[in-house]
Design an enzyme around this catalytic site. Structure first.
Site, short mmCIF file in Angstrom:
data_model
loop_
_atom_site.label_atom_id
_atom_site.label_comp_id
_atom_site.label_asym_id
_atom_site.label_seq_id
_atom_site.Cartn_x
_atom_site.Cartn_y
_atom_site.Cartn_z
N LEU A 180 5.19 11.03 -3.26
CA LEU A 180 3.93 10.84 -2.52
C LEU A 180 3.52 12.11 -1.79
CD1 LEU A 180 4.99 7.33 -1.24
CD2 LEU A 180 3.06 7.77 -2.78
N PRO A 181 2.24 12.19 -1.36
CA PRO A 181 1.76 13.45 -0.79
C PRO A 181 2.45 13.88 0.51
CG PRO A 181 -0.09 12.08 -1.47
CD PRO A 181 1.15 11.23 -1.59
N LYS A 216 1.51 24.00 3.08
CA LYS A 216 2.05 22.71 3.50
C LYS A 216 3.52 22.86 3.94
CE LYS A 216 3.68 18.28 1.80
NZ LYS A 216 3.83 17.30 0.73
N THR A 220 7.85 15.83 -0.65
CA THR A 220 8.19 16.82 0.37
C THR A 220 7.55 16.37 1.68
OG1 THR A 220 8.22 18.59 -1.26
CG2 THR A 220 7.99 19.25 1.04
N LYS A 251 14.78 22.17 1.65
CA LYS A 251 13.53 22.53 0.96
C LYS A 251 12.63 23.39 1.87
CE LYS A 251 9.61 21.77 -1.46
NZ LYS A 251 9.18 21.75 -2.79
P1 NAD Z 1 -0.42 14.41 -6.25
O1 NAD Z 1 -1.44 14.35 -5.19
O2 NAD Z 1 -0.79 14.90 -7.61
O3 NAD Z 1 0.25 12.96 -6.44
C1 NAD Z 1 0.49 12.07 -5.39
C2 NAD Z 1 0.12 10.69 -5.90
O4 NAD Z 1 0.46 9.73 -4.89
C3 NAD Z 1 -1.37 10.53 -6.20
O5 NAD Z 1 -1.55 10.13 -7.55
C4 NAD Z 1 -1.83 9.46 -5.21
O6 NAD Z 1 -2.84 8.61 -5.73
C5 NAD Z 1 -0.55 8.71 -4.95
N1 NAD Z 1 -0.51 7.95 -3.71
C6 NAD Z 1 -0.89 8.32 -2.47
N2 NAD Z 1 -0.70 7.33 -1.59
C7 NAD Z 1 -0.16 6.29 -2.29
C8 NAD Z 1 0.23 4.99 -1.95
N3 NAD Z 1 0.14 4.53 -0.71
N4 NAD Z 1 0.72 4.20 -2.93
C9 NAD Z 1 0.81 4.64 -4.21
N5 NAD Z 1 0.42 5.87 -4.59
C10 NAD Z 1 -0.05 6.69 -3.64
O7 NAD Z 1 0.78 15.30 -5.64
P2 NAD Z 1 1.98 15.99 -6.46
O8 NAD Z 1 1.58 17.38 -6.80
O9 NAD Z 1 2.46 15.06 -7.50
O10 NAD Z 1 3.06 16.11 -5.28
C11 NAD Z 1 3.82 14.99 -4.86
C12 NAD Z 1 4.86 15.47 -3.87
O11 NAD Z 1 5.68 16.46 -4.51
C13 NAD Z 1 4.27 16.15 -2.63
O12 NAD Z 1 5.02 15.77 -1.51
C14 NAD Z 1 4.42 17.64 -2.92
O13 NAD Z 1 4.53 18.41 -1.75
C15 NAD Z 1 5.71 17.64 -3.73
N6 NAD Z 1 5.85 18.79 -4.64
C16 NAD Z 1 4.83 19.16 -5.46
C17 NAD Z 1 4.99 20.24 -6.32
C18 NAD Z 1 3.88 20.69 -7.25
O14 NAD Z 1 4.00 21.77 -7.84
N7 NAD Z 1 2.82 19.89 -7.45
C19 NAD Z 1 6.20 20.97 -6.31
C20 NAD Z 1 7.24 20.53 -5.49
C21 NAD Z 1 7.05 19.45 -4.64
#
Ligand code: NAD
Length: 296
Positions: free
Chosen positions: A65-66, A246, A96, A171
């Protein structure tokens, strides 16, 4: 094979869930977005909602999740994961988030008799698709051992960093160092250029001398020396400046709570804020080089 509930099927969660399906696990997912849910169905997964129904018969519940507020809501509300998971279910949050929230949610799970680990990742969208993520895991030895087989499907390097919240601590400390080293590397190449030094010449010398670091040798912010680095592709991400910001802000929040002075981390957060304010937070984080050169 396990029954897995997967919550948060975004840029990271969907490819992670796909790897679990490919390995033969029975994956049922939920996301607020219609497109994300459709993506899982197209990949052979099922969808269910609300969360209370999704988790009721799951053996393992994974979330991606975000931010901390989403994790708190999904896990701790009365219709959320903790109140509705089956006895013996294992909870894995790979988002994260801040250390404090990770520890608080995990304590609530433990009070309800459920094992939980925080397991944030590095490796980005490419690593999620390839199943080569690095997981940094916080939780008891027992919970870590239970989580490891399923994390092995989605990742290549799985580390146990200690008790609850220590995955998140690892992290943000790692990414604070990465942000600082990237700015330092970009400054060195920028100053070298202004002093008439060719980027490749500086790279050849410094990468074998004491200035050597990952930001230089694997992800060089100056175009040229490392062909695969985003600098050679107009700084297309990669790992966006927004994501780096972030993590730097999470590190600053943790520094305040822990009463730890992190002046370089603070400055790095300020510089990435400046990059975001200028509208460039969608660029790769190595694009800070452009800002330092006064090009954006
Ligand atoms: P993203 O925004 O693409 O995906 C998050 C998903 O969570 C979205 O599809 C959103 O609709 C869903 N969501 C939000 N609230 C929700 C709820 N209450 N119930 C169900 N679904 C819900 O983000 P991401 O890029 O996939 O990143 C996710 C996590 O991974 C974050 O914490 C980010 O910091 C971490 N991260 C991302 C990356 C990257 O390169 N994208 C790398 C390492 C870590």
């Amino acid at each position: 094979m396990s029954k897995i509930a997967f919550i948060g099927l975004g840029n990271m969660g969907l490819p992670m869930a796909k790897n679990l399906i490919a390995a033969g696990h029975e994956v049922t997912g939920f996301d607020l977005s219609d497109d994300a849910r459709a993506g899982l169905q197209e990949s052979g997964g099922k969808v269910a909602d609300p969360i209370a129904v999704l988790v009721a018969d799951a053996e393992i519940i994974i979330s991606m999740l975000p931010a901390g507020k989403h994790v708190t809501a999904v896990y701790t509300e009365s219709d959320g994961v903790i109140a509705n998971a089956a006895a013996g279910a294992l909870l894995i949050d790979s988002s994260t988030i801040d250390v404090g929230t990770a520890r608080a949610v995990s304590a609530e799970a433990e009070a309800a008799g459920l094992a939980m680990v925080d397991a944030p990742v590095s490796g980005g969208v490419g690593g999620a698709a390839a199943g080569t993520l690095t997981f940094m895991v916080g939780g008891t030895d027992e919970a870590y051992q239970a989580a490891k087989p399923v994390l092995d499907v989605m990742g290549q390097n799985i580390f146990h960093a200690g008790g609850s919240g220590n995955g998140q601590a690892t992290k943000i400390c790692n990414n604070m160092l990465l942000g600082i080293s990237m700015i330092g590397t970009a400054e060195a190449f920028m100053l070298g250029e202004k002093l008439g030094l060719d980027a490749q010449t500086f790279f050849d010398i410094s990468s074998t001398a004491s200035g050597q670091c990952w930001s230089m040798t694997s992800y060089c912010p100056a175009p040229g020396p490392v062909p695969s680095s985003p600098a050679n592709n107009d700084y297309q991400a990669g790992f966006t400046a927004a994501m780096m910001l972030k993590d730097l802000l999470l590190a600053q929040e943790a520094s305040v709570v822990a009463d730890a002075a992190t002046p370089m981390g603070q400055r790095a957060a300020e510089l990435y804020t400046q990059m975001a304010d200028a509208g460039h937070d969608g660029l790769d984080f190595s694009g800070i080089m452009k800002m330092l050169k006064g090009e954006g």
